[in-house]
Design a protein around this motif. Structure first.
Motif, PDB file in Angstrom:
ATOM      1  N   PHE A  24     117.481  22.162 109.729  1.00  0.00           N
ATOM      2  CA  PHE A  24     117.362  20.879 110.442  1.00  0.00           C
ATOM      3  C   PHE A  24     117.914  21.015 111.862  1.00  0.00           C
ATOM      4  CE2 PHE A  24     119.486  16.958 111.821  1.00  0.00           C
ATOM      5  CZ  PHE A  24     118.347  16.230 112.088  1.00  0.00           C
ATOM      6  N   ALA A  25     119.066  21.706 111.958  1.00  0.00           N
ATOM      7  CA  ALA A  25     119.668  21.883 113.284  1.00  0.00           C
ATOM      8  C   ALA A  25     118.720  22.650 114.203  1.00  0.00           C
ATOM      9  CB  ALA A  25     121.000  22.608 113.162  1.00  0.00           C
ATOM     10  N   ALA A  26     117.874  23.489 113.580  1.00  0.00           N
ATOM     11  CA  ALA A  26     116.922  24.275 114.388  1.00  0.00           C
ATOM     12  C   ALA A  26     115.653  23.489 114.682  1.00  0.00           C
ATOM     13  CB  ALA A  26     116.587  25.569 113.658  1.00  0.00           C
ATOM     14  N   GLY A  27     115.572  22.252 114.184  1.00  0.00           N
ATOM     15  CA  GLY A  27     114.422  21.413 114.546  1.00  0.00           C
ATOM     16  C   GLY A  27     113.483  21.057 113.420  1.00  0.00           C
TER      17      GLY A  27
ATOM     18  N   GLN B 261     123.793   5.135 105.930  1.00  0.00           N
ATOM     19  CA  GLN B 261     122.997   5.351 107.152  1.00  0.00           C
ATOM     20  C   GLN B 261     123.896   5.872 108.282  1.00  0.00           C
ATOM     21  OE1 GLN B 261     120.589   2.064 108.447  1.00  0.00           O
ATOM     22  NE2 GLN B 261     119.909   3.158 110.258  1.00  0.00           N
TER      23      GLN B 261
ATOM     24  N   TRP C 142     124.526   9.445 107.715  1.00  0.00           N
ATOM     25  CA  TRP C 142     123.406  10.317 108.129  1.00  0.00           C
ATOM     26  C   TRP C 142     123.407  10.513 109.644  1.00  0.00           C
ATOM     27  CZ3 TRP C 142     121.668  13.597 105.060  1.00  0.00           C
ATOM     28  CH2 TRP C 142     121.358  13.328 103.737  1.00  0.00           C
ATOM     29  N   VAL C 143     123.755   9.444 110.342  1.00  0.00           N
ATOM     30  CA  VAL C 143     123.825   9.582 111.810  1.00  0.00           C
ATOM     31  C   VAL C 143     124.836  10.669 112.163  1.00  0.00           C
ATOM     32  CG1 VAL C 143     124.577   8.438 113.927  1.00  0.00           C
ATOM     33  CG2 VAL C 143     123.075   7.232 112.348  1.00  0.00           C
TER      34      VAL C 143
ATOM     35  N   ILE D  25     123.368  14.033 111.364  1.00  0.00           N
ATOM     36  CA  ILE D  25     122.352  14.441 112.354  1.00  0.00           C
ATOM     37  C   ILE D  25     123.038  14.950 113.627  1.00  0.00           C
ATOM     38  CG2 ILE D  25     120.546  13.535 113.876  1.00  0.00           C
ATOM     39  CD1 ILE D  25     119.894  11.589 111.456  1.00  0.00           C
TER      40      ILE D  25
ATOM     41  N   GLN E  32     115.809   6.394 108.781  1.00  0.00           N
ATOM     42  CA  GLN E  32     116.195   5.373 109.757  1.00  0.00           C
ATOM     43  C   GLN E  32     117.256   5.919 110.719  1.00  0.00           C
ATOM     44  OE1 GLN E  32     117.379   1.915 107.489  1.00  0.00           O
ATOM     45  NE2 GLN E  32     115.666   2.241 106.115  1.00  0.00           N
ATOM     46  N   ALA E  33     118.180   6.688 110.155  1.00  0.00           N
ATOM     47  CA  ALA E  33     119.229   7.276 110.999  1.00  0.00           C
ATOM     48  C   ALA E  33     118.603   8.230 112.020  1.00  0.00           C
ATOM     49  CB  ALA E  33     120.241   8.015 110.127  1.00  0.00           C
ATOM     50  N   LEU E  34     117.644   8.996 111.552  1.00  0.00           N
ATOM     51  CA  LEU E  34     116.989   9.969 112.441  1.00  0.00           C
ATOM     52  C   LEU E  34     116.233   9.245 113.550  1.00  0.00           C
ATOM     53  CD1 LEU E  34     116.592  12.999 112.745  1.00  0.00           C
ATOM     54  CD2 LEU E  34     114.533  12.826 111.358  1.00  0.00           C
TER      55      LEU E  34
ATOM     56  N   GLU F   4     118.619   7.978 116.055  1.00  0.00           N
ATOM     57  CA  GLU F   4     119.190   9.042 116.866  1.00  0.00           C
ATOM     58  C   GLU F   4     118.197   9.615 117.854  1.00  0.00           C
ATOM     59  OE1 GLU F   4     122.517   8.658 116.797  1.00  0.00           O
ATOM     60  OE2 GLU F   4     122.496  10.806 117.120  1.00  0.00           O
ATOM     61  N   ARG F   5     116.912   9.544 117.496  1.00  0.00           N
ATOM     62  CA  ARG F   5     115.864  10.109 118.366  1.00  0.00           C
ATOM     63  C   ARG F   5     115.921   9.539 119.770  1.00  0.00           C
ATOM     64  NH1 ARG F   5     112.074  12.558 114.967  1.00  0.00           N
ATOM     65  NH2 ARG F   5     113.219  14.468 114.629  1.00  0.00           N
TER      66      ARG F   5
ATOM     67  N   ARG G  12     118.323   8.861 121.451  1.00  0.00           N
ATOM     68  CA  ARG G  12     119.484   9.207 122.278  1.00  0.00           C
ATOM     69  C   ARG G  12     119.816  10.673 122.363  1.00  0.00           C
ATOM     70  NH1 ARG G  12     124.847   7.214 119.934  1.00  0.00           N
ATOM     71  NH2 ARG G  12     125.466   9.215 120.726  1.00  0.00           N
ATOM     72  N   MET G  13     119.176  11.502 121.553  1.00  0.00           N
ATOM     73  CA  MET G  13     119.579  12.905 121.628  1.00  0.00           C
ATOM     74  C   MET G  13     118.385  13.802 121.911  1.00  0.00           C
ATOM     75  SD  MET G  13     120.132  14.200 117.756  1.00  0.00           S
ATOM     76  CE  MET G  13     118.760  14.553 116.684  1.00  0.00           C
TER      77      MET G  13
ATOM     78  N   ARG H 203     115.799  16.645 121.238  1.00  0.00           N
ATOM     79  CA  ARG H 203     115.234  17.103 119.979  1.00  0.00           C
ATOM     80  C   ARG H 203     115.859  18.433 119.589  1.00  0.00           C
ATOM     81  NH1 ARG H 203     114.047  17.794 116.110  1.00  0.00           N
ATOM     82  NH2 ARG H 203     112.099  18.065 114.997  1.00  0.00           N
ATOM     83  N   PRO H 204     116.374  18.568 118.318  1.00  0.00           N
ATOM     84  CA  PRO H 204     116.943  19.852 117.921  1.00  0.00           C
ATOM     85  C   PRO H 204     115.877  20.941 117.989  1.00  0.00           C
ATOM     86  CG  PRO H 204     117.306  18.182 116.223  1.00  0.00           C
ATOM     87  CD  PRO H 204     116.396  17.590 117.240  1.00  0.00           C
ATOM     88  N   GLY H 205     116.312  22.100 118.351  1.00  0.00           N
ATOM     89  CA  GLY H 205     115.393  23.226 118.321  1.00  0.00           C
ATOM     90  C   GLY H 205     114.672  23.472 119.622  1.00  0.00           C
TER      91      GLY H 205
ATOM     92  N   ASP I 194     123.601   2.120 118.515  1.00  0.00           N
ATOM     93  CA  ASP I 194     124.243   1.943 117.211  1.00  0.00           C
ATOM     94  C   ASP I 194     124.051   0.520 116.695  1.00  0.00           C
ATOM     95  OD1 ASP I 194     125.088   4.475 117.056  1.00  0.00           O
ATOM     96  OD2 ASP I 194     127.161   4.113 117.645  1.00  0.00           O
TER      97      ASP I 194
ATOM     98  N   ALA J 235     120.512  -0.082 115.559  1.00  0.00           N
ATOM     99  CA  ALA J 235     120.193   0.543 114.266  1.00  0.00           C
ATOM    100  C   ALA J 235     120.742  -0.308 113.122  1.00  0.00           C
ATOM    101  CB  ALA J 235     120.770   1.955 114.209  1.00  0.00           C
TER     102      ALA J 235
END
Lengths: 176, 365
Positions: free
Chosen positions: A13-16, A52, A55-56, A59, B26-28, B31-32, B34-35, B37-39, B230, B233
């Motif tokens: 997940f950390a890798a995308g 939730q 999870w934040v 993430i 929902q958390a993802l 977060e989208r 504000r951050m 994209r990983p990777g 926050d 959300a």
């Protein structure tokens, strides 16, 4: 296909790879909700909110996660911490309310009494009891999540169960 | 309750049997906004590429240590190092030419031309037809709350305070938060706090500068983006819960009286939380759309008394000595600030360069 470990999923997940988080959630979200529900006196809405938030955190922290602890332990530790915060936040507004989902098992009145007795325990004892009785958790898992020795978990569990019994007996005595 | 029932009850209480919540999704989603994209940094996987980037960053940090400046916060206009770029930025905000000398030292440590040209400020809060307010923000906009403070010296403090009060535009929702004037004549003081549209902050500050001699001025910025995201959300989540509860209420024929009462209580609590969060969100949006400008005005004391030639000479001598000492102290302070204040840059740059060197050496040849 070989099933990936929780740690591998976190790294993916950390890798995308979002699907890795979905897989991790499929394994643990219900368990996290169960623990949150138990720690929050059966408040389902608050448990959802806390998970939730957890999870934040996951993430945000996935990229920094190091395999010095199991990913599962880390997830539950976040939930326990978030619950402690949420309890303080919501204490003014909520009474324990076990059994919102109206499930089978012990009578609703007993569930409420049990939730109240559980709420009367200290945070350490409550966390120990809930984690030890959460689905799929062992006492060793609870020790890892709380970051305490297994012996301490056993001792806290013994004390907590004794206090729960006493509280419930006193209430029974008071009612009869 | 017997032992078995207690254990059964505990297991039941710590088990989730509700619907499939997909809270992670929902958390993802939250977060989208504000951050990054990983990777996306996957292309920096080569150690040499990483080393090169680190080396560049290290060199940049060291250069910033040499060239950069960190002005003191809100200090009176005195000796110090003000780079030309900073002057230019200040000049552009004050609407004057960069060739003109600055009238004061602005605190721009958290305040740059780029950050101020973003549009989300006043547009964040929209007044609807029914008089209610709604937050409307572009997904990628930063939500920044600005606050400025200035100290002026004026020969007529009362007049200066009155003029400050006229700077607001009530039709844009601006208002005077407080205005206090104390004393008379040269010893009078005033404090006026204005809430002005963030888009007009530069304009208002320029006007403030014209009201008296500026002794000090500072502008600070606070990024509220993550707090707003926050709250958004959590609000979405609560609204979803409210919708679910309302659906249950519609099917109330199937509920007994106890269930109905419980449902009503839960609905009330959810609505209470929603109102609380909406209030939080609006309060933050107001802070973004309206900047706070705090102005202190001091009166000028009466001119010095007449003195004899000898005492004037002695006083001049004393002043010259005092000025000399202050200048020396100022120079020493500036040199120390240059050396010590940048230690973090020296150390940071050095560490990055060492890391880059090690990464470079690690590459198999």
């Amino acid at each position: 296909m070989v099933e990936r470990s929780d740690e591998q999923l976190l790294r993916a997940f950390a890798a995308g790879e979002d699907a890795a988080l979905a897989e991790l959630a499929a394994r643990h979200e219900a368990g996290m909700l169960g623990v949150a529900r138990g720690l929050l006196g059966g408040n389902d809405a608050l448990a959802r909110e806390v998970v939730q938030e957890a999870w934040v955190r996951v993430i945000r922290g996935a990229g920094r996660f190091r395999a010095d602890a199991a990913a599962r332990t880390w997830l539950y530790r976040i939930v326990v911490t978030r619950c402690a915060d949420a309890r303080g936040r919501e204490a003014r507004a909520h009474r324990p309310r076990a059994g919102e989902n109206g499930r089978d098992g012990i009578p609703p009145a007993d569930r409420v009494r049990l939730a109240e007795a559980l709420a009367g325990l200290s945070p350490e004892h409550r966390e120990t009891v809930v984690l030890c009785y959460a689905r799929g958790m062992t006492q060793a898992d609870a020790a890892a999540v709380l970051g305490i020795p297994l012996g301490t978990v056993k001792s806290r569990l013994h004390t907590a169960m004794g206090r729960l019994r006493t509280a419930l007996d006193e209430e029974d005595g008071g009612r009869s | 309750m017997n032992e078995q029932q207690i254990e059964h009850g505990l297991r039941e209480m710590s088990t989730w049997t509700g619907d499939d919540t997909r809270l992670w999704e929902q958390a993802l989603e939250a977060e989208r906004g504000r951050m990054p994209r990983p990777g996306r940094t996957g292309w920096v996987r080569s150690p040499r590429m990483a080393a090169a980037l680190l080396a560049a960053a290290g060199a940049g940090v060291v250069l910033m240590g040499v060239l950069g400046d960190q002005p003191e916060r809100g200090t009176p206009g005195g000796a110090g190092i003000v780079p030309r770029e900073l002057d230019r930025a200040q000049a552009s905000h004050a609407g004057r030419s960069s060739d003109q000398p600055p009238r004061m030292r602005d605190n721009l440590s958290s305040y740059s031309a780029d950050s101020r040209t973003q549009p989300p400020l006043a547009s964040a809060l929209v007044v609807l037809a029914d008089g209610s307010e709604e937050l409307q923000q572009p997904a990628d906009a930063r939500q920044i709350a600005y606050s400025a403070s200035a100290t002026l010296r004026s020969s007529d403090v009362h007049h200066a305070a009155d003029t400050l009060r006229t700077l607001i535009r009530t039709d844009q929702g601006e208002y005077i938060e407080s205005a206090v004037v104390r004393g008379e004549g040269g010893s009078a003081t005033a404090r006026v706090v204005l809430r002005v549209s963030s888009e007009r902050l530069d304009e208002v500050l320029a006007a403030v500068r014209g009201i008296g001699d500026v002794v000090s001025e500072s502008v600070q910025a606070e990024d509220l983006t993550s707090q707003l995201v926050d709250v958004e959300a959590r609000l979405r989540n609560e609204r979803r819960v409210e919708a679910e509860l309302l659906e249950l209420m519609e099917a109330r024929e199937e509920l007994d009286l106890e269930g109905l009462v419980r449902l009503r209580r839960e609905l009330g609590q959810v609505r209470g939380r929603i109102e609380q969060m909406e209030a939080q969100r609006l309060a933050m949006a107001r802070r973004v759309s309206l900047s706070t400008v705090r102005v202190d005005v001091e009166g000028r004391q009466s001119p010095p008394r007449t003195e004899s030639g000898w005492s004037r000479f002695l006083r001049g001598l004393g002043d010259a000595w005092s000025d000399g000492i202050w200048t020396l102290a100022g120079s020493v302070q500036a040199i120390l600030a240059f050396l010590v204040g940048r230690v973090i840059w020296w150390v940071g740059g050095l560490l990055i360069l060492i890391t880059a060197w090690r990464l470079w050496k690690r590459q198999p040849r």
